[in-house]
Design a protein around this motif. Structure first.
Motif: not given
Length: 261
Positions: A76-98
């Motif tokens: 389910a998470l894999g399909v969701e990542a395809l649908v959204t382009g992992a939009f929010h996951e990318d933001a989580v990584a950038d936010f935590c790094d910053g």
């Protein structure tokens, strides 16, 4: 004379913005209409989130009929990542790094714009996705309707939290993207409409689990107060990555409330 934005443009642009799904009709819109429509599209984020949640829930519950719950969750998470382009996951990584590695506001902005993921971003992303996977797996032990209502509600709830942050936190100086280009035009009226568009996704869960929803609202309120103060103190406002992190946090908050004993 200012361009007129068709009534159908904001919800369609919201779908286009938050997903990778092909959306017909937007190519015919002028740049000025798109700019106006994107500001209004923010109010439709919760409804688009609910639609994404429906896809996630359908895959998770359907796959759980054939495979163990944890396998169904990952599918389910894999399909969701395809649908959204992992939009929010990318933001989580950038936010935590910053915010993990940056000392000044300029450092934070520079690190968040870097396409590479550092140790803070890796750790934050693993924890966020791992926690969400664990919560979805726990929910799949409930009757199908209960799991579906919680998953869909969490998706709408997370996007609603984004609208609330955009309406209450100004864009950071020197920032760009969603927070600057769109967020500066978001006010209480947009938040009010977002509450209405969130209703279809959250209402079934609210009827079934009103106490758990109240708990999620209280937790989200505390998170919003802390997050608003953090953004103002460290960055002077919000950015697109900060808003994406808020969306993921909102989903986790409701899922935690839904799966608590």
């Amino acid at each position: 004379m200012a361009a007129r934005c068709p009534w159908w443009a904001p919800p369609v642009l919201a779908l286009q913005f938050l997903t990778r799904l092909p959306v017909p009709g937007t190519a015919a819109l002028s740049g000025e209409v798109v700019a106006i429509g994107l500001v209004r599209a923010v109010a439709w984020f919760p409804l688009v989130g609910a639609l994404i949640g429906c896809a996630t829930a359908a895959v998770a519950i359907g796959a759980a009929m054939w495979w163990p719950a944890w396998v169904a969750t990952m599918l389910a998470l894999g399909v969701e990542a395809l649908v959204t382009g992992a939009f929010h996951e990318d933001a989580v990584a950038d936010f935590c790094d910053g915010f993990g590695g940056g000392q000044s506001a300029d450092d934070i902005r520079r690190i968040m714009k870097d396409s590479r993921i550092g140790s803070y971003g890796s750790a934050g992303l693993i924890i966020a996705i791992g926690l969400r996977a664990a919560l979805l797996t726990a929910l799949l032990g409930l009757p199908g309707w209960a799991a579906a209502s919680a998953i869909v509600a969490s998706a709408a709830f997370g996007r609603l939290l984004v609208v609330m942050m955009m309406a209450t936190v100004a864009p950071a100086p020197g920032g760009g993207g969603l927070a600057k280009d769109i967020g500066s035009g978001v006010g209480m009226g947009t938040l009010g409409l977002a509450l209405l568009t969130a209703a279809p996704g959250i209402a079934p869960f609210a009827v079934a689990e009103p106490v758990r929803l109240i708990g999620a609202l209280l937790a989200a309120g505390l998170f919003a107060l802390w997050f608003r103060r953090l953004l103002r103190r460290r960055l002077g406002g919000s950015t697109g990555d900060c808003l994406g992190f808020a969306a993921y946090a909102g989903q986790l908050i409701l899922l935690l409330a839904a799966s608590a004993r």
